[in-house]
Design a protein around this motif. Sequence first.
Motif, short mmCIF file in Angstrom:
data_model
loop_
_atom_site.label_atom_id
_atom_site.label_comp_id
_atom_site.label_asym_id
_atom_site.label_seq_id
_atom_site.Cartn_x
_atom_site.Cartn_y
_atom_site.Cartn_z
N LEU A 89 35.64 34.59 24.61
CA LEU A 89 36.75 35.25 23.93
C LEU A 89 36.26 36.48 23.16
O LEU A 89 36.89 37.55 23.18
N LYS A 90 35.14 36.35 22.49
CA LYS A 90 34.59 37.45 21.70
C LYS A 90 34.25 38.64 22.58
O LYS A 90 34.57 39.80 22.26
N ALA A 133 42.65 33.26 28.77
CA ALA A 133 42.23 31.89 29.09
C ALA A 133 40.75 31.70 28.79
O ALA A 133 39.96 31.42 29.69
N PRO A 134 40.36 31.87 27.52
CA PRO A 134 38.93 31.72 27.20
C PRO A 134 38.48 30.26 27.30
O PRO A 134 39.20 29.35 26.89
N THR A 159 37.49 40.73 34.00
CA THR A 159 36.89 39.60 33.28
C THR A 159 37.41 39.53 31.86
O THR A 159 37.63 38.45 31.30
N ALA A 160 37.64 40.71 31.25
CA ALA A 160 38.14 40.76 29.88
C ALA A 160 39.57 40.22 29.81
O ALA A 160 39.93 39.47 28.89
N TYR A 161 40.42 40.60 30.78
CA TYR A 161 41.79 40.08 30.80
C TYR A 161 41.79 38.55 30.95
O TYR A 161 42.55 37.84 30.30
N GLN A 162 40.91 38.06 31.83
CA GLN A 162 40.80 36.61 32.02
C GLN A 162 40.34 35.94 30.73
O GLN A 162 40.89 34.91 30.30
N GLY A 163 39.37 36.54 30.06
CA GLY A 163 38.81 35.94 28.86
C GLY A 163 39.72 36.00 27.66
O GLY A 163 39.65 35.12 26.79
N ILE A 164 40.60 37.00 27.58
CA ILE A 164 41.49 37.10 26.42
C ILE A 164 42.66 36.12 26.54
O ILE A 164 43.17 35.62 25.55
N HIS A 180 49.40 32.90 32.58
CA HIS A 180 48.22 32.42 33.32
C HIS A 180 48.46 32.49 34.82
O HIS A 180 47.50 32.55 35.60
N GLY A 181 49.72 32.48 35.24
CA GLY A 181 50.04 32.54 36.67
C GLY A 181 49.62 33.83 37.33
O GLY A 181 49.41 33.87 38.55
#
Length: 798
Positions: A320-321, A313-314, A306-311, A278-279
């Motif tokens: 997440l989906k 730290a959803p 956005t996808a990396y962030q969501g996978i 997460h860092g």
Amino acid sequence: MTWDAVRVVKALAWEREEGYPNLQGQQCLFYEFLKEQMRLVPLDWLPKPAINQWQVLLAELHHYPQLTCDQREALIERIAALVPHVRTPGAPSPRVQETPPSPPTEISSIQELEILKPYYKTYLKNLGLKTLGEVLRYYPRSYVDYSQRLLIKDLEPGKTVTVIVTIRSFRCFTSPKNPQLTIAEWWVADRSGRMKINRYFMGKRYANKGWQEQQKKIYKTGTMVAISGLVKETKFSKTLNEPAIQIIDEESESAGKIIPVYTLRNDLKASSVRQAIHGVLPLVKSWPDPLPETLKKQHHLIDLGTAYQGIHAPRYGEELKRARTRLVFDELFYLQLSFLQRRQQNRRHASPILITEGQLLQKFRAQLPFALTGAQQRVVQEILQDLQQPQPMQRLVQGDVGSGKTVVAVMAMLAAIEAGYQSALMAPTEVLAEQHYQKLLHWLTPLHIPVELLTGSTKASQRRQILGQLSTGEVSLVVGTHALIQEDVNFQHLGLVVIDEQHRFGVGQRSLLQQKGMEPHVLTMTATPIPRTLALTIHGDLDVSQIDELPPGRQAIQTTIFPGSQRHFAYDLIRREIVQGRQVYIILPLIEESEKLEAKAAVAEYQKLQEMTFKGCRLGLLHGRQTATEKDAALRAFRDGETQILVSTTVVEVGVDVPNATVMMIENAERFGLAQLHQLRGRVGRGGHQSYCLLVTQGKGEDTQQRLNVLTQSQDGFLIAEMDLRLRGPGEILGTRQAGLPDLVLTSLIEDQEILEIARQGAEQLIQPDPELTNYPQLKTELSQRLARLTGQVVSLS
């Protein structure tokens, strides 16, 4: 002594150039000099953000002699990055060339990321992650969704659930009744109640006291765990059947949060890995996205950052989906891009245009004692249309055992021969090559077409003669094994290459045979039917034809499941068939006894069957550790009727045609995939007698019975392969970690069929008008980097 930036910079440069050996200076070692210099810097000479880092680096430098070369390099680079920022009051700044920091990219070293705390970098390094891209692609293997958590009191039998509970007590002990059985027992509780969970382990290693004590250290009282499993009601309380247990951390427990669960290594804590990954997430806010905007809008895909962030730290399930959808699309999209680009490149080459329907084909059709099925006729037409094109054919024909692939291949080879070109058919074993040779002799001798066989067993004098006839064009058709790709094998005009059981050959071996001609057409065949999604994933650069119809009149193989306790009934049927002059296969999953897998081993079982169960019968043995000569001898003896029972591992799955064999008995059938069992079953039922497949199983669960029942109810290889994909996954259909199966991290070929289809469509939209991706430079770079990672090549940054 005062701080001397110039000497420090020189010392750092010398240490780098020599490969970080901790150079010996005139008065002291390199690290001692550097340590002393860094101590001379007052903290007010440093920018405030760098003060803490300078002190940390000074402390790490103390251990420089004990560090590995890579660790020394990382430490020196971090120190070198700070040296230009040291300011001496009243003194000129050191002449160090400063370059503005570039924004982090996928290949940025995590050791250079100032945003990360030093101990986070250590965590990531212990996970084997060196670059920012590797960190971002270290996806969670599962999630704990606290917003959907269930309490013990609310569990309903028959449902698969996850509960978050605390361990109240834990025991791990060997059963007093069975020294091979180890039992792990948890008492767990939440605010609504408590329950007991058991897991069972078979084998000596689990009975080891050291292993059991290690488990007690892992599952300490008070530890919080997430337990998933099927809820069952016992006479005492509810429990979870065959539970999966994941240790989590108290800090994770926050209502409404989705907590990622990562694979852990080197005794790292789950919370440490989460915090370290997460860092780096703030760096993805403006992450470059190579995917064209039109494609993202067309398929409603979010940006890559956005996808990396969501996978990782959803905040909620839908986020997440959407993140997973985008990243799965990328995995499949770049794979399809590479396939389609390869196909376009192949089509640039010129291949011979072969006649499609001449006298040879007509005569061959007329002499066949049977009519082609509709599926065979369809596939023949697809092949003949390919052979009319000036680009090389790259077609895979897949068909069930007995569907008639060989007849289709012969018609393709006759088209090449009539056009004045040679054909070559390569098979993975000598026995299979010889079977093809005998069949072709029977079919083609009346047509006055010479056929030769070239294998490792071909005599030297005969080999020289065949090589000469191939080079002059006297021989139009040759059948062989790997012997065909030897350097001294030359063709005059090779127009068509046919490769049987193509998955048994490496890419390099198939390519070597193709190189024997000037861009010959290539037809590959397999008797392992695979679903469309899997075919697109491994054969996306090929055109795929399916012979999905069996010839009429072929008898169904009677398939029966026997529990191990009723094995004697299977033996009785085998004795009856042997008395009637038939032959039998007995298949076992292992070569030697193993503590890890409780399965009968071929070597030990062969001795037992020969000396006791089938005493007086002639038995043969076949397994993977035999030499090629030993394997061929065992197969030939069985084919020629010298042995009545062949005890074998799955080596026999492909490559032997014995019409007299009527029984296929498979021990420990629960350990095989359905597709593999179907392939084994296809070794019998090749003659005119009723044949039997006997599945002997030790598995007592409902799942085992339900899975094996598919074979008793269907003879359709394509349906069985589809079921196998759903039940066991792609690796099992193709064999354990089949070479050529892409390493898809997030993708499920069962759940993501729709994404695969749109990824294929998206790739076709871009490749057809622009094969070199000239209009999409970012996309082209990303594709080359992904291919380089897959093949282990070094990515060029130029």
